[in-house]
Design an enzyme around this catalytic site. Structure first.
Site, mmCIF file in Angstrom:
data_model
loop_
_atom_site.group_PDB
_atom_site.id
_atom_site.type_symbol
_atom_site.label_atom_id
_atom_site.label_comp_id
_atom_site.label_asym_id
_atom_site.label_seq_id
_atom_site.Cartn_x
_atom_site.Cartn_y
_atom_site.Cartn_z
ATOM 1 N N TYR A 145 0.858 -1.189 0.000
ATOM 2 C CA TYR A 145 0.000 0.000 0.000
ATOM 3 C C TYR A 145 0.886 1.227 0.000
ATOM 4 O O TYR A 145 1.862 1.297 0.759
ATOM 5 C CB TYR A 145 -0.900 0.000 1.238
ATOM 6 C CG TYR A 145 -1.798 1.217 1.355
ATOM 7 C CD1 TYR A 145 -2.875 1.401 0.488
ATOM 8 C CD2 TYR A 145 -1.580 2.176 2.344
ATOM 9 C CE1 TYR A 145 -3.705 2.514 0.594
ATOM 10 C CE2 TYR A 145 -2.412 3.287 2.463
ATOM 11 C CZ TYR A 145 -3.471 3.451 1.588
ATOM 12 O OH TYR A 145 -4.289 4.544 1.711
ATOM 13 N N ASP A 240 9.368 2.890 -0.185
ATOM 14 C CA ASP A 240 8.297 3.484 0.612
ATOM 15 C C ASP A 240 8.476 3.045 2.061
ATOM 16 O O ASP A 240 8.071 1.963 2.456
ATOM 17 C CB ASP A 240 6.935 3.054 0.069
ATOM 18 C CG ASP A 240 5.784 3.708 0.843
ATOM 19 O OD1 ASP A 240 6.054 4.300 1.909
ATOM 20 O OD2 ASP A 240 4.636 3.617 0.382
ATOM 21 N N LYS A 268 4.179 8.879 8.820
ATOM 22 C CA LYS A 268 3.905 8.276 10.123
ATOM 23 C C LYS A 268 4.862 8.765 11.227
ATOM 24 O O LYS A 268 4.660 9.853 11.737
ATOM 25 C CB LYS A 268 3.845 6.757 9.991
ATOM 26 C CG LYS A 268 2.730 6.371 8.998
ATOM 27 C CD LYS A 268 2.208 4.971 9.061
ATOM 28 C CE LYS A 268 0.908 4.885 8.258
ATOM 29 N NZ LYS A 268 0.958 4.097 7.037
HETATM 30 C C1 PLP Z 1 0.302 4.590 5.654
HETATM 31 C C2 PLP Z 1 1.086 4.374 4.420
HETATM 32 C C3 PLP Z 1 1.044 5.263 3.339
HETATM 33 C C4 PLP Z 1 0.049 6.395 3.274
HETATM 34 O O1 PLP Z 1 0.250 7.331 4.270
HETATM 35 P P1 PLP Z 1 -0.976 8.307 4.675
HETATM 36 O O2 PLP Z 1 -0.343 9.277 5.611
HETATM 37 O O3 PLP Z 1 -2.015 7.439 5.286
HETATM 38 O O4 PLP Z 1 -1.444 8.946 3.413
HETATM 39 C C5 PLP Z 1 1.911 5.067 2.294
HETATM 40 N N1 PLP Z 1 2.774 4.041 2.285
HETATM 41 C C6 PLP Z 1 2.822 3.148 3.287
HETATM 42 C C7 PLP Z 1 3.829 2.051 3.246
HETATM 43 C C8 PLP Z 1 1.969 3.267 4.380
HETATM 44 O O5 PLP Z 1 1.992 2.350 5.354
#
Ligand code: PLP
Length: 430
Positions: A145, A240, A268
């Site tokens: 994701y 990511d 995060k």
């Molecule tokens: C949570 C997440 C996102 C998206 O971040 P948001 O602040 O919710 O938009 C993107 N990549 C990864 C790996 C994530 O866990």
């Protein structure tokens, strides 16, 4: 213990305002059934719902709260910043403070841009990769994701060679076809896509430790293979690390596995509980961003002084000697306490952990990709979730999510967790 009457009532009210009663889908408990809890406050590793019930929290706001709730130094930093102005829409020194911490962990983020979410970071990363290479296609992995931008809301079709199928209604087919889906931990699936679309693929975006299909660590060869494929084919490797950055180590998964991306996404933890995302990487790619270059990206609240202060205070606290070793010790302790019950049900269960990320799959392990994760017994997971909740343990309300440990979790919290898991599994596994 009181019932969850207030949560029920608030959920009813919320449904009259918000689709599904929530402002982010997984919160609605759809995967496990029942009424989502409304929380009133957090303290350390614990949450208190609106009916005054206490839970040990293993969601940690889906990862950001690596220091738990209400750390005094983070609150102090937020307090000072907000009194000076909650937003300027102009440069401020706090941005540089957070950037210094980030580059300390990720020296190859030669330039970076602050945004307000992980979604924005990943969306900008692929825009940069496309502009840098002059190519349109992107490879992502099923089960990974990267936020909810159109190009990244695509998961696996029936096979590695298939063109993208929109996982979400409203994503134009023409755009979805530019997102190719490969199998996590299977570099051959990537090589097949690259061979099928020579000179067309801008880059690969990957969670170096997958945290959005449950917790799925990479095979040691996998990340190295992605690095090599990208370097050989003039493709941009996007790591990511929105979950893993500053969680697995100061330098994230890239430090642990020794493989660097050309671009990196953070979020995060780097926001210390406030809305922050960061995209950064090689200077020659990053300087394509406006106002230096032709790739447009902007944000009214980007580099927000309060969010920057919360992030900087958090990352500062993570520099304490032994911080990550302590977190790993907690993870290992929990794992060792769970070992007997896990052994007992090894034919139907699999516990996977990477540092302070972990999850329990209701399927025989190991789980290495999304297809395997999808074969889990989600009905049993739902029973597990609710039985744990009843015992005061708050877990992510879906099988395909990762639990998180924070520095605020005490041995007693982990003991409570281990006892609850042991008891509940004994009850539901028959
Ligand atoms: C949570 C997440 C996102 C998206 O971040 P948001 O602040 O919710 O938009 C993107 N990549 C990864 C790996 C994530 O866990």
């Amino acid at each position: 213990m009181a019932d969850i009457d207030r949560s029920r009532s608030l959920f009813q009210q919320a449904k009259s305002f918000f689709p599904g009663g929530v402002n982010s889908p997984v919160r609605a408990f759809k995967a496990v059934g029942g009424t989502p809890l409304f929380f009133q406050r957090g303290e350390g590793a614990c949450l208190f719902d609106e009916d005054g019930r206490k839970y040990v929290d293993f969601v940690c706001s889906w990862g950001p709260l690596i220091l738990g709730y209400g750390h005094p130094q983070i609150l102090e930093a937020i307090d000072v910043a907000m009194r000076n102005g909650t937003s300027f829409g102009a440069p401020c020194a706090n941005e540089i403070q957070l950037a210094r911490h980030i580059r300390d962990g990720f020296p190859h983020m030669e330039k970076m841009r602050m945004v307000s979410s992980g979604t924005e970071a990943a969306m900008t990363a692929i825009r940069l990769a496309r502009a840098f290479t002059g190519r349109d296609m992107i490879i992502k992995f099923a089960g990974c994701y990267h936020g909810h931008s159109d190009s990244l809301l695509v998961k696996a079709g029936s096979g590695a060679g298939t063109l993208g199928i929109p996982a979400s209604a409203g994503v134009p087919e023409a755009l979805a076809q530019l997102t190719l889906t490969a199998t996590y931990n299977d570099s051959a699936s990537v090589k097949r896509l690259v061979a099928a679309h020579p000179g067309k693929i801008a880059g690969i975006i990957v969670e170096p430790v997958a945290g959005n299909m449950g917790c799925v660590p990479p095979d040691p060869q996998f990340l190295a293979a992605l690095r090599e494929i990208c370097s050989l084919n003039g493709m941009v490797l996007i790591m990511d690390e929105v979950i893993t950055g500053f969680r697995l180590a100061r330098g994230g998964a890239q430090e642990i596995y020794g493989i660097n991306g050309d671009l990196v996404c953070l979020g995060k933890i780097v926001g210390g509980g406030m809305p922050v995302g960061v995209v950064g990487g090689r200077q020659e790619i990053m300087e394509l961003l406006a106002p230096e270059g032709p790739v447009y990206q902007a944000g009214t609240l980007s580099g927000n002084p309060v969010a920057m202060a919360a992030g900087a205070a958090t990352l500062n606290l993570l520099t304490q000697a032994g911080f990550y070793q302590d977190l790993e010790r907690k993870g290992a302790y929990l794992e060792s306490r769970l070992a007997p019950v896990l052994r007992k049900y090894a034919d139907r269960l699999c516990f996977q952990r990477c540092g302070s990320m972990f999850c329990l799959f209701f399927r025989k392990g190991p789980i290495t990709c999304f297809e395997q994760a999808q074969q889990c017994d989600t009905a049993t997971f739902a029973r597990f979730f609710h039985a744990m909740l009843k015992r005061g343990i708050y877990l992510p309300p879906a099988q395909f999510e990762t639990c998180f440990l924070s520095a605020a979790h005490t041995t007693q919290d982990l003991e409570l967790m281990a006892e609850a898991v042991t008891e509940v599994l004994g009850e539901i596994m028959g």
